[in-house]
Design a protein around this motif. Structure first.
Motif, mmCIF file in Angstrom:
data_model
loop_
_atom_site.group_PDB
_atom_site.id
_atom_site.type_symbol
_atom_site.label_atom_id
_atom_site.label_comp_id
_atom_site.label_asym_id
_atom_site.label_seq_id
_atom_site.Cartn_x
_atom_site.Cartn_y
_atom_site.Cartn_z
ATOM 1 N N UNK A 94 0.826 -1.445 -0.023
ATOM 2 C CA UNK A 94 -0.133 -0.035 -0.111
ATOM 3 C C UNK A 94 1.083 1.229 0.005
ATOM 4 N N UNK A 95 0.330 2.307 -0.740
ATOM 5 C CA UNK A 95 1.125 3.388 -0.675
ATOM 6 C C UNK A 95 0.103 4.486 -0.341
ATOM 7 N N UNK A 96 0.669 5.734 0.095
ATOM 8 C CA UNK A 96 -0.360 7.028 0.367
ATOM 9 C C UNK A 96 0.157 8.115 0.481
ATOM 10 N N UNK A 143 -4.590 11.300 6.931
ATOM 11 C CA UNK A 143 -4.702 10.787 5.672
ATOM 12 C C UNK A 143 -5.267 11.667 4.366
ATOM 13 N N UNK A 144 -4.588 11.351 3.197
ATOM 14 C CA UNK A 144 -5.158 12.239 2.446
ATOM 15 C C UNK A 144 -5.675 11.311 1.087
ATOM 16 N N UNK A 145 -4.896 10.199 0.968
ATOM 17 C CA UNK A 145 -5.408 9.093 -0.203
ATOM 18 C C UNK A 145 -4.251 8.064 -0.081
ATOM 19 N N UNK A 146 -4.888 6.890 -0.580
ATOM 20 C CA UNK A 146 -4.030 5.806 -0.376
ATOM 21 C C UNK A 146 -4.436 4.726 -1.716
ATOM 22 N N UNK A 147 -3.608 4.147 -2.063
ATOM 23 C CA UNK A 147 -3.732 3.040 -3.296
ATOM 24 C C UNK A 147 -3.241 1.662 -2.921
ATOM 25 N N UNK A 148 -3.952 0.884 -3.126
ATOM 26 C CA UNK A 148 -3.380 -0.578 -3.024
ATOM 27 C C UNK A 148 -2.620 -1.303 -4.180
ATOM 28 N N UNK A 191 -4.976 -1.587 -7.249
ATOM 29 C CA UNK A 191 -5.268 -0.294 -7.855
ATOM 30 C C UNK A 191 -6.553 0.513 -7.271
ATOM 31 N N UNK A 192 -6.838 -0.350 -5.925
ATOM 32 C CA UNK A 192 -8.124 0.424 -5.350
ATOM 33 C C UNK A 192 -7.769 1.587 -4.562
ATOM 34 N N UNK A 193 -8.399 2.825 -4.665
ATOM 35 C CA UNK A 193 -7.910 3.931 -3.942
ATOM 36 C C UNK A 193 -8.797 4.523 -2.807
ATOM 37 N N UNK A 194 -8.484 5.331 -1.962
ATOM 38 C CA UNK A 194 -9.422 5.818 -1.055
ATOM 39 C C UNK A 194 -8.882 7.297 -0.717
ATOM 40 N N UNK A 195 -9.876 8.236 -0.605
ATOM 41 C CA UNK A 195 -9.666 9.468 -0.311
ATOM 42 C C UNK A 195 -10.429 9.846 0.759
ATOM 43 N N UNK A 196 -9.611 11.050 1.216
ATOM 44 C CA UNK A 196 -10.227 11.631 2.562
ATOM 45 C C UNK A 196 -11.267 12.502 1.950
ATOM 46 N N UNK A 197 -12.522 12.690 2.732
ATOM 47 C CA UNK A 197 -13.597 13.310 2.268
ATOM 48 C C UNK A 197 -13.345 14.910 1.600
ATOM 49 N N UNK A 198 -12.594 15.497 2.352
ATOM 50 C CA UNK A 198 -11.974 16.991 1.966
ATOM 51 C C UNK A 198 -11.417 17.000 0.568
ATOM 52 N N UNK A 199 -10.997 15.901 0.242
ATOM 53 C CA UNK A 199 -10.180 16.051 -1.289
ATOM 54 C C UNK A 199 -10.861 15.120 -2.166
ATOM 55 N N UNK A 200 -11.938 14.594 -2.025
ATOM 56 C CA UNK A 200 -12.764 13.956 -2.932
ATOM 57 C C UNK A 200 -12.847 14.763 -4.236
ATOM 58 N N UNK A 201 -12.822 14.217 -5.393
ATOM 59 C CA UNK A 201 -13.304 14.955 -6.606
ATOM 60 C C UNK A 201 -12.119 15.889 -7.136
ATOM 61 N N UNK A 202 -11.277 16.221 -6.143
ATOM 62 C CA UNK A 202 -10.150 17.402 -6.485
ATOM 63 C C UNK A 202 -8.932 16.650 -6.681
ATOM 64 N N UNK A 203 -8.466 15.847 -5.726
ATOM 65 C CA UNK A 203 -7.290 15.053 -5.803
ATOM 66 C C UNK A 203 -7.195 13.575 -6.346
ATOM 67 N N UNK A 204 -6.009 13.212 -7.179
ATOM 68 C CA UNK A 204 -6.119 11.909 -7.825
ATOM 69 C C UNK A 204 -4.723 11.120 -7.424
#
Length: 121
Positions: free
Chosen positions: A33-35, A47-52, A55-68
């Motif tokens: 996992x990286x994040x 936490x800002x975002x993680x990727x397994x 390829x599954x990703x997870x984002x903090x609500x505060x950055x969803x739709x803005x960060x990739x």
């Protein structure tokens, strides 16, 4: 030994974009996992975002739709990216790369040195 080196931080106006990069190298067998995490002055690291691996990703609500978040596996180095769009002053923080790395002796959690992101209003 595993090294995580971040780059890409800087000063940007609100509404602008930045792309952070992190290069993971060393005695890596696998990375599960990286994040990206961030820490603003006077606040706890979050936490800002993680990727397994898959390829599954997870984002903090505060950055969803803005960060990739994305990841690229090269021959001897694994690259992690964070594309940040529509930046807000509240995104100002030191951003840290994090990786859960499998090495010869087991699994270790690794951190980069951090890169400053400052968003002006």
């Amino acid at each position: 030994q595993v090294q995580l080196v971040e780059s890409g931080g800087g000063l940007v106006q609100a509404g602008g974009s930045l792309r952070l990069s992190c290069a993971a190298s060393g005695s890596i067998w696998a990375i599960n996992r990286m994040g990206w995490y961030r820490q603003a002055p006077g606040k706890q690291r979050e936490l800002v975002a993680t990727i397994l691996n898959g390829g599954n990703t997870n984002y903090a609500d505060s950055v969803k739709g803005r960060f990739t978040i994305s990841r690229d596996n090269a021959k001897n180095t694994v690259y992690l990216y964070l594309q940040m769009n529509s930046l807000k002053p509240e995104d100002t923080a030191v951003y840290y790369c994090n990786a859960l790395v499998v090495v010869a002796t087991g699994t270790v959690q690794c951190w980069g040195q951090g890169t400053q992101v400052t968003v002006s209003s």
